[in-house]
Design a protein around this motif. Structure first.
Motif, PDB file in Angstrom:
ATOM      1  N   UNK A   5       6.392 -13.169   7.627  1.00  0.00           N
ATOM      2  CA  UNK A   5       6.031 -13.581   9.038  1.00  0.00           C
ATOM      3  C   UNK A   5       6.979 -13.661   9.984  1.00  0.00           C
ATOM      4  N   UNK A   6       8.329 -13.647   9.600  1.00  0.00           N
ATOM      5  CA  UNK A   6       9.608 -13.686  10.558  1.00  0.00           C
ATOM      6  C   UNK A   6       9.802 -12.481  11.083  1.00  0.00           C
ATOM      7  N   UNK A   7       9.148 -11.147  11.064  1.00  0.00           N
ATOM      8  CA  UNK A   7       9.778 -10.007  11.514  1.00  0.00           C
ATOM      9  C   UNK A   7       8.809  -9.355  12.737  1.00  0.00           C
ATOM     10  N   UNK A   9       7.619  -5.921  13.964  1.00  0.00           N
ATOM     11  CA  UNK A   9       7.369  -4.982  13.451  1.00  0.00           C
ATOM     12  C   UNK A   9       7.519  -3.709  14.622  1.00  0.00           C
ATOM     13  N   UNK A  11       8.949  -0.227  16.544  1.00  0.00           N
ATOM     14  CA  UNK A  11       9.170   0.885  16.137  1.00  0.00           C
ATOM     15  C   UNK A  11      10.473   1.277  15.542  1.00  0.00           C
ATOM     16  N   UNK A  14      10.312  -0.144  12.140  1.00  0.00           N
ATOM     17  CA  UNK A  14       9.382   0.250  11.213  1.00  0.00           C
ATOM     18  C   UNK A  14       9.995   1.753  10.850  1.00  0.00           C
ATOM     19  N   UNK A  18      10.824   2.833   6.873  1.00  0.00           N
ATOM     20  CA  UNK A  18      10.539   4.157   6.313  1.00  0.00           C
ATOM     21  C   UNK A  18      11.590   4.849   5.718  1.00  0.00           C
ATOM     22  N   UNK A  21      12.563   3.568   2.372  1.00  0.00           N
ATOM     23  CA  UNK A  21      11.446   4.044   1.526  1.00  0.00           C
ATOM     24  C   UNK A  21      11.341   5.566   1.100  1.00  0.00           C
ATOM     25  N   UNK A  22      11.813   6.117   2.156  1.00  0.00           N
ATOM     26  CA  UNK A  22      12.139   7.687   1.734  1.00  0.00           C
ATOM     27  C   UNK A  22      13.243   7.903   0.895  1.00  0.00           C
ATOM     28  N   UNK A  54       8.017  -7.192   4.451  1.00  0.00           N
ATOM     29  CA  UNK A  54       6.958  -7.301   5.673  1.00  0.00           C
ATOM     30  C   UNK A  54       6.156  -5.950   5.819  1.00  0.00           C
ATOM     31  N   UNK A  55       6.735  -4.965   5.781  1.00  0.00           N
ATOM     32  CA  UNK A  55       6.169  -3.572   5.944  1.00  0.00           C
ATOM     33  C   UNK A  55       5.318  -3.066   4.771  1.00  0.00           C
ATOM     34  N   UNK A  56       5.965  -3.373   3.593  1.00  0.00           N
ATOM     35  CA  UNK A  56       5.337  -2.891   2.232  1.00  0.00           C
ATOM     36  C   UNK A  56       4.850  -3.656   1.474  1.00  0.00           C
ATOM     37  N   UNK A  74       2.690   9.815 -14.727  1.00  0.00           N
ATOM     38  CA  UNK A  74       2.368  11.275 -14.633  1.00  0.00           C
ATOM     39  C   UNK A  74       3.298  12.117 -15.570  1.00  0.00           C
ATOM     40  N   UNK A 131      -7.355  11.592 -10.757  1.00  0.00           N
ATOM     41  CA  UNK A 131      -8.434  11.766  -9.362  1.00  0.00           C
ATOM     42  C   UNK A 131      -9.626  10.899 -10.000  1.00  0.00           C
ATOM     43  N   UNK A 132     -10.049   9.989  -8.765  1.00  0.00           N
ATOM     44  CA  UNK A 132     -11.125   9.003  -9.214  1.00  0.00           C
ATOM     45  C   UNK A 132     -12.286  10.081  -9.644  1.00  0.00           C
TER      46      UNK A 132
ATOM     47  N   UNK B  41      -7.379  18.706  -4.969  1.00  0.00           N
ATOM     48  CA  UNK B  41      -7.236  17.169  -4.808  1.00  0.00           C
ATOM     49  C   UNK B  41      -6.022  16.961  -3.923  1.00  0.00           C
ATOM     50  N   UNK B  48       3.708   4.030   6.291  1.00  0.00           N
ATOM     51  CA  UNK B  48       3.858   2.640   6.244  1.00  0.00           C
ATOM     52  C   UNK B  48       2.651   1.910   5.423  1.00  0.00           C
ATOM     53  N   UNK B  89       2.020   1.219  16.713  1.00  0.00           N
ATOM     54  CA  UNK B  89       2.683  -0.201  17.215  1.00  0.00           C
ATOM     55  C   UNK B  89       2.672   0.127  18.777  1.00  0.00           C
ATOM     56  N   UNK B 136       3.349  -9.050  16.307  1.00  0.00           N
ATOM     57  CA  UNK B 136       3.913 -10.337  15.656  1.00  0.00           C
ATOM     58  C   UNK B 136       5.259 -10.505  16.261  1.00  0.00           C
ATOM     59  N   UNK B 138       6.585 -13.842  15.945  1.00  0.00           N
ATOM     60  CA  UNK B 138       7.008 -14.993  15.473  1.00  0.00           C
ATOM     61  C   UNK B 138       8.464 -15.451  15.130  1.00  0.00           C
ATOM     62  N   UNK B 139       9.092 -14.261  14.856  1.00  0.00           N
ATOM     63  CA  UNK B 139      10.553 -14.142  14.419  1.00  0.00           C
ATOM     64  C   UNK B 139      11.479 -14.175  15.533  1.00  0.00           C
TER      65      UNK B 139
END
Lengths: 163, 139
Positions: A5-7, A9, A11, A14, A18, A21-22, A54-56, A74, A131-132, B41, B48, B89, B136, B138-139
């Motif tokens: 809640x303190x960030x 987000x 561009x 984000x 990302x 994460x990459x 916050x993002x993930x 897998x 696969x579902x 598939x 994100x 965003x 957001x 708040x920060x």
């Protein structure tokens, strides 16, 4: 207060999340550290930790563990050995790998593999395990255990055995 | 209790073309691309939001009747199927960015009772709303 809640987000934030994460997806086999990931994102360690969470919705470490476990699944479904899988996804200790895997899936890697290899929906096609079932059925590849006209009966138990 | 949506289907006319649209133009990543005989598939998602997959499902499946395939194709081509709502965003910069990449917007960003929103079409004809995420601060 939850850390997410303190960030703001924005561009740029984000994009930094990302990028980190990459890095996790590209380097999950390496010994990734929080400092290294924060450096890659161009952020301080603490701000990076808060931003990523916050993002993930998970800390970078938890996210990395999830990626490793998903890739391990897998590999195990494709018949790789537990030891081979453990090393391939970046763990150096079989005990740590097995324990983390069990915590995430409820089964040891070996038991998980046995179970999956017995329930692959389309015989011989390992990808179908991920696969579902409703989509396999739509394409005439799965039957939820029912007989389908014109389709070979799918086995409830496969003859495949893990290596 | 159901807690989460993890997969949503978008019917597409051509999976290769759709894959290029969703990755090259929208900036999504490919989550799965596996072939099982005639079945492919193919799933994508925004970087994100890793816990949701958009299935790029061909209108023609091995088990789909010619009548159903034709009806589905007609529905997609005519824009009768809504793809969903996507958040960004900053809608104005995202709108300009996507337009520069060749994404067709029948409706540019405008104020709606629920916030700023625009409408675009994917390469098959599915309509999506694009809305701006509530900031957001708040920060």
């Amino acid at each position: 207060m939850p850390i997410e809640h303190a960030i703001a987000l924005s561009r740029s934030n984000l994009r930094r999340a990302v990028r980190a994460r990459d890095l996790i997806h590209a380097s999950y086999q390496s010994a990734l550290t929080l400092d290294g990931m924060a450096r890659e994102a161009g952020l301080s360690r603490y701000f990076f930790l808060r931003l990523f969470s916050a993002v993930y919705g998970a800390t970078p470490h938890d996210y990395l563990t999830g990626v490793r476990v998903d890739i391990a699944k897998r590999a195990l479904a494709a018949g790789a050995s537990v030891t081979e899988t453990c090393l391939d996804v970046g763990f150096s200790s079989l005990g740590s790998f097995s324990s983390l895997f069990a915590r995430r899936t409820g089964l040891s890697p070996r038991d998980w593999q046995k179970r999956v290899l017995c329930t692959i929906p389309v015989p011989g096609i390992v990808q179908s395990a991920f696969v579902p079932a409703c989509f396999l059925r739509f394409h005439g590849l799965g039957n939820f255990g029912e007989a389908q006209p014109g389709s070979p009966a799918l086995p409830g138990v496969s003859t495949r055995r893990p290596r | 209790m159901i807690v989460k949506l993890t997969h949503a289907t978008v019917y597409v006319l051509d999976q290769d073309r759709a894959k290029a649209f969703y990755t090259d133009k929208l900036g999504f990543e490919v989550r799965d691309d596996a072939r099982m005989g005639d079945f492919r598939w193919l799933t994508v998602g925004p970087k994100t939001q890793p816990d949701v997959r958009i299935i790029l499902m061909p209108v023609k499946g091995p088990a789909t009747s010619p009548e159903a395939t034709a009806a589905l194709r007609a529905a997609v081509e005519s824009g009768a199927l809504g793809g969903g709502v996507l958040e960004c965003e900053d809608i104005r910069s995202t709108y300009e960015d996507l337009r520069a990449r060749g994404v067709e917007f029948p409706s540019p960003p405008k104020e709606m009772p629920y916030g700023l929103a625009a409408v675009f079409k994917d390469d098959s004809g599915n309509y999506f709303s694009l809305s701006e995420v509530e900031r957001r601060k708040q920060g």
